[in-house]
Design a protein around this motif. Structure first.
Motif, mmCIF file in Angstrom:
data_model
loop_
_atom_site.group_PDB
_atom_site.id
_atom_site.type_symbol
_atom_site.label_atom_id
_atom_site.label_comp_id
_atom_site.label_asym_id
_atom_site.label_seq_id
_atom_site.Cartn_x
_atom_site.Cartn_y
_atom_site.Cartn_z
ATOM 1 N N GLY A 141 -10.995 3.911 -21.427
ATOM 2 C CA GLY A 141 -10.610 2.926 -22.422
ATOM 3 C C GLY A 141 -9.740 1.870 -21.770
ATOM 4 N N ILE A 142 -9.448 0.811 -22.519
ATOM 5 C CA ILE A 142 -8.538 -0.235 -22.050
ATOM 6 C C ILE A 142 -7.167 0.081 -22.633
ATOM 7 N N GLY A 143 -6.164 0.193 -21.772
ATOM 8 C CA GLY A 143 -4.817 0.546 -22.227
ATOM 9 C C GLY A 143 -3.922 -0.682 -22.357
ATOM 10 N N PHE A 144 -3.393 -0.896 -23.568
ATOM 11 C CA PHE A 144 -2.460 -1.987 -23.826
ATOM 12 C C PHE A 144 -1.065 -1.407 -24.049
ATOM 13 N N LYS A 145 -0.066 -2.242 -23.945
ATOM 14 C CA LYS A 145 1.302 -1.809 -24.201
ATOM 15 C C LYS A 145 1.386 -1.221 -25.602
ATOM 16 N N LYS A 146 2.086 -0.132 -25.744
ATOM 17 C CA LYS A 146 2.207 0.557 -27.023
ATOM 18 C C LYS A 146 2.666 -0.411 -28.114
ATOM 19 N N GLY A 147 1.885 -0.522 -29.170
ATOM 20 C CA GLY A 147 2.231 -1.400 -30.281
ATOM 21 C C GLY A 147 1.568 -2.766 -30.236
ATOM 22 N N ASN A 148 0.938 -3.115 -29.114
ATOM 23 C CA ASN A 148 0.307 -4.433 -28.998
ATOM 24 C C ASN A 148 -1.092 -4.390 -29.617
ATOM 25 N N THR A 149 -1.118 -4.190 -30.930
ATOM 26 C CA THR A 149 -2.395 -4.060 -31.621
ATOM 27 C C THR A 149 -3.110 -5.403 -31.764
ATOM 28 N N ALA A 150 -2.356 -6.501 -31.792
ATOM 29 C CA ALA A 150 -2.973 -7.818 -31.977
ATOM 30 C C ALA A 150 -3.921 -8.142 -30.826
ATOM 31 N N LEU A 151 -3.445 -7.959 -29.598
ATOM 32 C CA LEU A 151 -4.290 -8.241 -28.438
ATOM 33 C C LEU A 151 -5.415 -7.228 -28.347
ATOM 34 N N ARG A 152 -5.101 -5.958 -28.587
ATOM 35 C CA ARG A 152 -6.138 -4.917 -28.553
ATOM 36 C C ARG A 152 -7.260 -5.248 -29.533
ATOM 37 N N ASP A 153 -6.885 -5.633 -30.759
ATOM 38 C CA ASP A 153 -7.892 -5.909 -31.791
ATOM 39 C C ASP A 153 -8.774 -7.094 -31.402
ATOM 40 N N GLN A 154 -8.184 -8.121 -30.796
ATOM 41 C CA GLN A 154 -8.968 -9.293 -30.413
ATOM 42 C C GLN A 154 -9.927 -8.969 -29.278
ATOM 43 N N VAL A 155 -9.450 -8.206 -28.299
ATOM 44 C CA VAL A 155 -10.312 -7.803 -27.194
ATOM 45 C C VAL A 155 -11.442 -6.905 -27.701
#
Length: 272
Positions: free
Chosen positions: A228-242
């Motif tokens: 999976g792609i790991g984003f900083k904990k809580g960074n849902t905005a960037l995760r959702d866009q990607v």
């Protein structure tokens, strides 16, 4: 107006105009560093020695399946892609400090990591498998009894072999040797110094396709895991866009085209 009253009047006036903070006034809101609408760059942290997901080619360029996906995501969002090769042991520090926006390069969604990041959906099946010569006569895991097995140092395959549930299998081998990288493992396999190589299925497919029709993957898995792609904990905005962009790439066929380019069509999760 005496001096004391004049000072009070001055301070209250300045506070009203927003020129002073404190004294009960509201703190100015910090800029949201994870704001997707204001983003202009997208910095991907990756291991530069992990083909076919990300590595340095013969021209000195960064290439790979994950990097192609990241470039397409960046292009579709109008972001400048910045590829940041990182020391894998320092990946958490790079992410928490903001040096990178995500970890995207063969990042296993293991149980001990799952709560430490904000994750994309899994996009690659990274099962651990055994590769053998096509004419070896080895068809099942039980056929590995007494055989010489090679595995990469500090790899997921070695972790799987060290797991409690695989101790009987490991004990059945004639030997288990570690090598620094997969080229050496396949050289040993070709020379007959090894009978099998334990490795990631995506890397196995890539290596077999690159070396001709001399090797096969055993159907029985050593273990199963996903990338999976790991984003900083809580960074849902960037995760959702990607994730939204990746889903669009699946729908229009771009994701599959990139997977086919890197011989990973059978390994991808998204779109199945």
């Amino acid at each position: 107006m005496n001096r004391k009253k004049a000072l009070v009047w001055f301070l209250c006036t300045m506070m009203t105009l927003g020129l002073l903070t404190g004294c009960g006034t509201k703190e100015p809101q910090m800029k949201n560093e994870d704001s997707v609408s204001e983003r202009t760059t997208f910095t991907v942290g990756f291991d530069a020695d992990f083909p076919p997901y990300g590595y340095v080619d013969e021209n000195g360029d960064y290439v790979g399946f994950d990097l192609d996906l990241a470039k397409e995501v960046a292009d579709r969002n109008g972001w400048e892609l910045k590829l940041q090769a990182i020391d894998w042991d320092s990946k958490d520090m790079e992410l928490s400090s903001g040096t990178i926006d995500c970890i995207w390069n063969g990042f296993t969604m293991s149980e001990d990591r799952i709560d430490d990041y904000t994750w994309s959906e899994p996009y690659v099946d990274n099962s651990q498998v055994f590769v053998v010569a096509k004419d070896s006569g080895i068809n099942t895991l039980s056929d590995l009894k007494g055989k010489n097995v090679v595995v990469q140092t500090a790899s997921s395959a070695l972790e799987a072999l060290d797991a409690e549930e695989n101790q009987d299998l490991k004990a059945s081998f004639g030997s288990l040797d570690t090598v620094a990288e997969y080229n050496t493992a396949f050289m040993n396999l070709e020379a007959g110094a090894a009978d099998a190589v334990a490795m990631d299925v995506g890397v196995a497919n890539y290596q077999i396709a690159s070396r001709g029709d001399k090797y096969v993957i055993l159907e029985e898995l050593l273990s199963s895991e996903q990338y999976g792609i790991g984003f900083k904990k809580g960074n849902t905005a960037l995760r959702d866009q990607v994730q939204k962009t990746l889903d669009e790439m699946v729908e229009d066929g771009t994701f599959g085209t990139i997977a086919e380019k890197w011989k990973l069509s059978d390994s991808v999760c998204l779109g199945k």
